[in-house]
Scaffold this motif. Structure first.
Motif, PDB file in Angstrom:
ATOM      1  N   UNK A  11      -9.048  -7.542  -2.159  1.00 27.77           N
ATOM      2  CA  UNK A  11      -9.471  -6.439  -3.014  1.00 27.77           C
ATOM      3  C   UNK A  11      -8.551  -5.230  -2.857  1.00 27.77           C
ATOM      4  N   UNK A  12      -8.710  -4.277  -3.780  1.00 29.57           N
ATOM      5  CA  UNK A  12      -7.947  -3.034  -3.696  1.00 29.57           C
ATOM      6  C   UNK A  12      -6.593  -3.137  -4.371  1.00 29.57           C
ATOM      7  N   UNK A  13      -5.795  -2.096  -4.201  1.00 29.89           N
ATOM      8  CA  UNK A  13      -4.444  -2.069  -4.790  1.00 29.89           C
ATOM      9  C   UNK A  13      -3.476  -2.938  -4.007  1.00 29.89           C
ATOM     10  N   UNK A  14      -3.756  -3.100  -2.705  1.00 32.91           N
ATOM     11  CA  UNK A  14      -2.771  -3.784  -1.851  1.00 32.91           C
ATOM     12  C   UNK A  14      -2.299  -5.121  -2.434  1.00 32.91           C
ATOM     13  N   UNK A  15      -3.215  -6.025  -2.841  1.00 36.04           N
ATOM     14  CA  UNK A  15      -2.708  -7.318  -3.320  1.00 36.04           C
ATOM     15  C   UNK A  15      -1.935  -7.215  -4.640  1.00 36.04           C
ATOM     16  N   UNK A  16      -1.988  -6.048  -5.289  1.00 34.44           N
ATOM     17  CA  UNK A  16      -1.258  -5.873  -6.546  1.00 34.44           C
ATOM     18  C   UNK A  16       0.155  -5.345  -6.327  1.00 34.44           C
ATOM     19  N   UNK A  17       0.457  -4.926  -5.101  1.00 30.14           N
ATOM     20  CA  UNK A  17       1.774  -4.324  -4.844  1.00 30.14           C
ATOM     21  C   UNK A  17       2.863  -5.369  -5.029  1.00 30.14           C
ATOM     22  N   UNK A  18       3.882  -4.988  -5.758  1.00 28.62           N
ATOM     23  CA  UNK A  18       4.938  -5.944  -6.084  1.00 28.62           C
ATOM     24  C   UNK A  18       6.212  -5.699  -5.277  1.00 28.62           C
ATOM     25  N   UNK A  19       6.600  -4.408  -5.197  1.00 24.45           N
ATOM     26  CA  UNK A  19       7.935  -4.070  -4.686  1.00 24.45           C
ATOM     27  C   UNK A  19       8.129  -4.459  -3.241  1.00 24.45           C
ATOM     28  N   UNK A  20       7.251  -3.974  -2.359  1.00 24.92           N
ATOM     29  CA  UNK A  20       7.387  -4.298  -0.953  1.00 24.92           C
ATOM     30  C   UNK A  20       7.083  -3.110  -0.066  1.00 24.92           C
ATOM     31  N   UNK A  21       7.588  -3.185   1.164  1.00 23.38           N
ATOM     32  CA  UNK A  21       7.338  -2.151   2.165  1.00 23.38           C
ATOM     33  C   UNK A  21       8.681  -1.549   2.565  1.00 23.38           C
TER      34      UNK A  21
END
Ligand SMILES: Cc1cc2nc3c(=O)[nH]c(=O)nc-3n(C[C@H](O)[C@H](O)[C@H](O)COP(=O)(O)OP(=O)(O)OC[C@H]3O[C@@H](n4cnc5c(N)ncnc54)[C@H](O)[C@@H]3O)c2cc1C
Length: 497
Positions: A41-51
């Motif tokens: 859940x949340x925005x985290x699993x939607x992040x594409x670019x990386x860290x």
């Protein structure tokens, strides 16, 4: 009333909450982790670019300078430096845990060097979160929504939770808020439906300070449904063109397509207004389908083919730089209450977040906040839930439209004042609902309260800085200051205080 107890109650199972929970579990603490939505859940699993991780010792200073430049005078330099110094330790640990970071870093907007580490092409957030969740020992209670904090004598002592089985009191020695951002306040957003700023409202009503809510980052390149075309695409060669087919970014910034996000968002907005539309051409990217599978799939779902045609794009609300004010250890100043991740304002992002610094912040501050919380556990007697704000969710489309017009990429005092008057007239109620069915009313109540606070701050900030652009005050003011709301007071606070 059903009651559960824990040493640490973590609200939110994105990167900050899960990484924090892992740190607390490693210390032997009894941790309870809640997510209002099913995992992941949340925005985290939607992040594409990386860290974003500094490449080495020498790059640390450059990464810091890039962060400071993007933040336009509002980054707390000591906080930013300490986060970047700690970053390599977390990367090492994640690699040791087997997280599949790609060895080659990519470059994103505002970064002077390629230093963003991605996982699985553009599935970075999902793979990161899955890797973290797999290491948790305790369960995550899914479909559990924190509706209010339990408070006793000025100390936060747990949460009042709506679960599928009815209401629940969780008593805990401390609470870590990791509930994410507020993108759903705007009509077009890259954020998931649960990004309704819950934790910010919970904290504010309990007496914590909210800081710099007016700074909302608009992602410059979202598809018409709000799904995002990662900044990394521009890093790999994608080009922005206006409706006349002209490449326009070099006219706005020497870094062209890789200028900081606020610059690109305003340019996309201006060119869209002037020429009737803006398009992102992904065709210059080699092996596009392999490198950006999610972007290609999202475009195709809308009937667009990025291999053959440029994609129509527009700015969309993406990231809340502001939030619950914390110290460098994630402490909110309210005994028993800690915050990390997008819900928090730690001082790292200032007026504009540097791309891919947020997952890094979630890791570093998630761990710090959880460990700081364990140092001061207390179980006061007589804790009671505070009432929650409630609003008819049927009013949300109108609220969002107002926010999009008045508090979008370009703002004006007059528009902000009108929107504020409208929001103040909303029939906000107070109560403590007893069933999960009240979720839409609660979330609408949270958004209405945050709209009011955000508009108040955007009005008071008579300057343009980072993501906050006022047409009637187009230059930055002489002094950099934060805006802080606590209870009914709204104050200007110098940077570094
Ligand atoms: C499309 C997209 C792409 C992005 N790409 C990148 C990127 O490449 N790199 C980067 O660094 N950042 C990126 N970001 C930003 C980054 O993903 C987020 O800032 C970060 O993941 C936030 O993590 P978090 O742990 O704070 O919250 P989230 O991951 O948003 O998690 C919030 C959690 O809180 C729970 N929750 C919320 N309210 C309640 C409540 N009342 N009760 C119980 N649970 C609740 C939710 O269910 C969820 O589990 C991107 C964001 C988006 C939307």
């Amino acid at each position: 009333m059903r009651t559960l107890t824990a040493d640490l109650l973590v609200l939110g199972a994105g990167v900050a909450g899960v990484y924090g929970a892992l740190a607390a579990e490693a210390r032997g603490a009894r941790v309870l982790l809640l997510s209002k939505d099913p995992l992941p859940s949340g925005s985290t699993p939607w992040a594409q670019g990386g860290v974003a991780f500094p490449l080495d010792e020498a790059d640390l200073e450059a990464h810091l300078q890039d962060t400071l430049r993007a933040g336009r005078g509002l980054v707390e330099e000591g906080v930013a430096r300490s986060i970047l110094e700690e970053a390599p330790r977390h990367l090492e640990r994640l690699l040791a845990w087997g997280l599949p970071f790609h060895p080659e870093p990519t470059r994103e907007g505002g970064h002077s060097r390629p230093r963003v580490r991605h996982l699985g092409g553009d599935r970075s957030g999902l793979l990161l979160l899955q890797g973290l969740l797999a290491r948790l020992r305790g369960p995550v209670l899914e479909g559990h929504l924190a509706a209010s904090l339990l408070v006793a004598g000025g100390r936060v002592a747990g949460a009042y939770v709506l679960s599928p089985e009815g209401p629940l009191w969780v008593r805990s020695g401390a609470v870590l808020l990791a509930t994410g951002g507020l993108g759903r306040l705007f009509p077009v957003t890259t954020n998931p439906p649960g990004a309704t700023g819950d934790g910010m409202v919970l904290a504010w009503r309990a007496g914590a300070t909210l800081r710099d809510l007016e700074f909302v980052q608009f992602h410059p390149t979202a598809l018409p449904d709000g799904s995002l075309v990662s900044e990394a695409c521009r890093g790999e060669g994608a080009v922005l063109r206006n409706a006349r087919g002209e490449r326009f970014m070099p006219r706005y910034d020497p870094q062209g397509e890789l200028a900081p996000r606020d610059v690109v968002a305003r340019a996309v907005f201006a060119e869209g207004q002037a020429t009737g539309g803006v398009y992102l051409d992904l065709r210059p990217i080699p092996r596009l389908e392999e490198r950006f599978p999610s972007v290609v799939a999202q475009a195709r779902a809308l009937g667009l083919d990025p291999l053959r045609e440029p994609l129509p794009v527009a700015p969309a609300a993406h990231y809340a730089m502001g939030g619950v004010r914390t110290d460098p250890r994630g402490f909110t100043g309210l005994p028993g209450l800690f915050a990390a991740g997008e819900v928090a304002s730690s001082g790292l992002h200032g007026a504009n977040r540097l791309a891919s610094n947020s997952l890094l912040e979630g890791l570093v501050l998630g761990e710090r906040a959880a460990l700081a919380a364990l140092e001061d556990l207390a179980f006061p007697l007589g804790a009671e839930p505070l009432p929650a704000p409630l609003l008819d969710p049927g009013l949300l489309p109108a609220l969002r439209a107002r926010m999009g017009e008045a508090a979008g990429v370009v703002r004006r005092g007059e528009g902000l004042r009108e929107a504020l008057a409208w929001v103040q007239g909303l029939p906000l109620e107070e109560g403590l609902p007893g069933a999960l069915e009240a979720r839409p009313r609660l979330e609408a109540g949270h958004l209405a309260l945050l709209a009011r606070l955000l508009l108040e701050m955007a009005l008071l900030r008579e300057e343009s800085r980072g993501a906050h652009f006022r047409q009637d005050f187009p230059q930055p003011g002489p002094e950099a200051y934060h805006l802080e709301a606590q209870g009914t007071s709204l104050r200007k606070v110098p940077v570094g205080v």
